[in-house]
Design an enzyme around this catalytic site. Structure first.
Site, PDB file in Angstrom:
ATOM      1  N   SER A 192       7.164   8.442  17.108  1.00 28.59           N
ATOM      2  CA  SER A 192       8.428   9.137  17.201  1.00 28.59           C
ATOM      3  C   SER A 192       9.655   8.328  16.392  1.00 28.59           C
ATOM      4  CB  SER A 192       8.801   9.376  18.616  1.00 28.59           C
ATOM      5  OG  SER A 192       9.065   8.031  19.412  1.00 28.59           O
ATOM      6  N   THR A 237      33.831  51.039  17.242  1.00 25.14           N
ATOM      7  CA  THR A 237      32.760  51.090  18.309  1.00 25.14           C
ATOM      8  C   THR A 237      31.662  51.530  17.867  1.00 25.14           C
ATOM      9  OG1 THR A 237      33.408  52.921  19.388  1.00 25.14           O
ATOM     10  CG2 THR A 237      34.639  50.982  20.218  1.00 25.14           C
ATOM     11  N   LYS A 250      26.633  40.713  -9.190  1.00 26.58           N
ATOM     12  CA  LYS A 250      26.770  40.444  -7.895  1.00 26.58           C
ATOM     13  C   LYS A 250      27.668  39.068  -7.161  1.00 26.58           C
ATOM     14  CE  LYS A 250      24.276  41.914  -4.970  1.00 26.58           C
ATOM     15  NZ  LYS A 250      22.734  42.013  -4.628  1.00 26.58           N
ATOM     16  N   ASN A 255      27.342  37.313  -3.601  1.00 27.66           N
ATOM     17  CA  ASN A 255      26.691  37.394  -2.404  1.00 27.66           C
ATOM     18  C   ASN A 255      27.224  36.302  -1.441  1.00 27.66           C
ATOM     19  OD1 ASN A 255      24.674  39.413  -3.293  1.00 27.66           O
ATOM     20  ND2 ASN A 255      23.405  37.715  -4.001  1.00 27.66           N
ATOM     21  N   GLU A 264      25.482  34.581   5.681  1.00 26.30           N
ATOM     22  CA  GLU A 264      24.148  35.136   6.051  1.00 26.30           C
ATOM     23  C   GLU A 264      23.332  34.074   6.818  1.00 26.30           C
ATOM     24  OE1 GLU A 264      22.318  37.602   2.644  1.00 26.30           O
ATOM     25  OE2 GLU A 264      24.224  36.985   1.753  1.00 26.30           O
ATOM     26  N   TYR A 314       8.339  10.964  34.515  1.00 27.72           N
ATOM     27  CA  TYR A 314       8.075  10.930  33.186  1.00 27.72           C
ATOM     28  C   TYR A 314       6.971  11.192  32.703  1.00 27.72           C
ATOM     29  CZ  TYR A 314       8.059   9.647  28.248  1.00 27.72           C
ATOM     30  OH  TYR A 314       7.809   9.670  27.007  1.00 27.72           O
TER      31      TYR A 314
HETATM   32  N1  ARG Z   1       9.341   7.541  22.900  1.00 27.40           N
HETATM   33  C1  ARG Z   1       9.249   8.040  24.140  1.00 27.40           C
HETATM   34  C2  ARG Z   1      10.115   9.212  24.538  1.00 27.40           C
HETATM   35  O1  ARG Z   1      10.875   9.474  23.602  1.00 27.40           O
HETATM   36  C3  ARG Z   1      10.078   6.578  25.104  1.00 27.40           C
HETATM   37  C4  ARG Z   1       9.625   6.539  26.319  1.00 27.40           C
HETATM   38  C5  ARG Z   1       8.050   6.272  26.504  1.00 27.40           C
HETATM   39  N2  ARG Z   1       7.821   5.978  27.802  1.00 27.40           N
HETATM   40  C6  ARG Z   1       6.447   5.667  28.141  1.00 27.40           C
HETATM   41  N3  ARG Z   1       6.466   5.558  29.313  1.00 27.40           N
HETATM   42  N4  ARG Z   1       5.579   5.948  27.157  1.00 27.40           N
HETATM   43  O2  ARG Z   1       9.961   9.605  25.190  1.00 27.40           O
END
Ligand code: ARG
Length: 461
Positions: free
Chosen positions: A24, A156, A284, A286, A291, A318
């Site tokens: 991530s 309206t 034109k 625009n 938009e 979690y």
């Molecule tokens: N990158 C993870 C997230 O955004 C962080 C938390 C990860 N926690 C775990 N128990 N793997 O959620």
């Protein structure tokens, strides 16, 4: 090789595909400032209660400050193998300051860490967007004052209804935006509790001081339940729902800009700065910005629906699903930042074509209601009867191809003998607008007062 953070339990490393779906850092590096702030607060607290030494805390503080500088100047190397922003920063910290860095994660988990970082990020965005909304409201109120007496047709069903002023129309959006701002402020209050110290899900056995970290990070208090704190994202959903409603408002405004600057309407003109041309049709102009502002609600509402769907049915606490919470929030924020800026730009840029607006304000029998009201007020007709009489007069005018005010008194008296010359005084656009003095009505005096109230309030903030 096994992951440095949990390698003790592992013999081998993840497959390439495991890595690819898990990573991530590509997007959550946007939270690096919040992550460092959270870690600084956590380390200071650990030292204060004696879990780490003052020397370790000093080393951590210096290391994190240096890392912040590295990220800011672009020398920090983000590693996919380290998954996310939390582990990237922590690994670099240990690299820089050794043992002390390895103590930072005491009494903490990535679960409470990410929940804290994300709340801080959303809070910062609420503050940024609220300031932008205020700026847009100020621009709208400023133009409203300028156009307080500029007549335009009120619609309206997009059919001419009654004359209003352009200033009144612009102030309608100020009201909508003020509620959008209010919704953000309200979401901010509920968001402002600190998850840090909830650890993985159950809390911790260390004697931590959660009030201290909460206060350091500007939260009102620590969250009350560790399971809730690491596993809910309703603060992000509230934020996205508030943004969706705001995006819908701006979409309506943008649509009106598109309509107003189409050639058949020609109510307003946007300068070259907010207009694009056509590659084939040389004539034109625009309104692309309008938009796109009209369209952004799709992306923002999509983010809301996307995140709500991710959260639906997740068991406590979690789960990795929740890593999917960030992109929708980041994307919606970027979309709104741009949309608010574009709307503000267009509001400042536009010029109203007062003559054209006035011409249409008086067309389409827009003062028929004023005529009916006159019959009620002066001839004491019941409103339903007056409505019927007026309807016949409109039909007569339509058959002759003239406006109501162009009928002669004698013609009017054929329909209602009691009508006098005085009726002509209410059939003009100006008279119609000036008469709408009821609270919240479109009379120029009302518009000026409301615009003043808003400008005073906004300038005082
Ligand atoms: N990158 C993870 C997230 O955004 C962080 C938390 C990860 N926690 C775990 N128990 N793997 O959620």
């Amino acid at each position: 090789a096994a992951n440095a953070q949990w390698g003790g339990r592992f013999a081998g490393g993840p497959s390439a595909i495991m890595r690819a779906i898990n990573v991530s850092i590509g997007f959550d590096k946007a939270m690096w400032r919040q992550d460092i702030a959270g870690s600084l607060a956590h380390a200071a607290m650990l030292a204060k209660v004696g879990i780490i030494s003052a020397a370790d805390e000093a080393a951590i503080r210096e290391g994190l400050t240096e890392i912040g500088r590295e990220i800011e100047t672009g020398t920090f190397v983000f590693e996919d193998a380290l998954e996310d922003i939390h582990m990237n920063i922590e690994a670099r910290l240990s690299e820089r300051v050794g043992e002390a860095g390895k103590r930072l994660h005491t009494a903490r988990s990535r679960n409470d860490q990410v929940a804290t970082d994300f709340r801080l990020w959303v809070r910062d965005s609420i503050d940024g967007l609220s300031a932008q909304v205020s700026a847009l409201m100020r621009s709208l109120a400023t133009r409203a004052l300028e156009y307080a007496d500029t007549a335009m047709p009120g619609f309206t069903h997009l059919q001419t209804a009654q004359p209003v002023t352009f200033g009144h129309h612009l102030l309608a959006y100020v009201e909508m935006l003020s509620r959008d701002r209010w919704r953000l402020a309200d979401a901010r209050k509920r968001l402002n509790e600190c998850p840090l110290g909830s650890a993985a899900l159950a809390g911790t056995s260390f004697p931590i001081d959660r009030k201290m970290t909460a206060a350091t990070l500007g939260f009102d208090r620590p969250t009350a339940n560790s399971l809730d704190a690491v596993s809910d994202r309703d603060f992000a959903l509230e934020y996205l729902s508030a943004l969706s409603i705001m995006a819908m408002h701006l979409s309506r405004f943008a649509e009106e800009i598109v309509i107003w600057c189409s050639a058949p309407f020609s109510f307003i003109r946007l300068s070259d700065a907010f207009t694009t041309g056509s590659s084939i049709m040389p004539q034109k102009r625009n309104p692309d910005a309008a938009e796109l502002a009209r369209a952004k609600v799709g992306r923002v509402l999509g983010s809301f629906v996307g995140l709500l769907t991710v959260m639906k049915g997740l068991p406590l606490a979690y789960a990795k699903d929740m890593q999917e919470d960030k992109l929708p929030v980041f994307e919606a924020t970027e979309a709104m930042t741009l949309t608010l800026a574009a709307c503000d730009g267009m509001v400042r840029d536009l010029t109203a074509n007062g003559a054209q607006m006035r011409r249409f304000a008086g067309s389409g029998y827009s003062t028929a209601t004023d005529l009916a009201d006159w019959l009620v007020r002066v001839l004491k007709l019941p409103f339903r009867t007056a409505h019927h009489v007026t309807g016949r007069l409109v039909a007569m005018a339509e058959a002759k191809g003239v406006d109501l005010g162009e009928l002669t008194l004698a013609e009017m008296q054929l329909v209602e003998p009691g009508i006098t010359e005085d009726v002509f005084s209410v059939l003009s656009v100006d008279a119609s607008i000036a008469s709408r003095t009821s609270e919240g009505g479109t009379a120029g005096s009302n518009v000026r007062r409301q615009a003043d109230i808003w400008l005073t309030q906004l300038n005082g903030e």
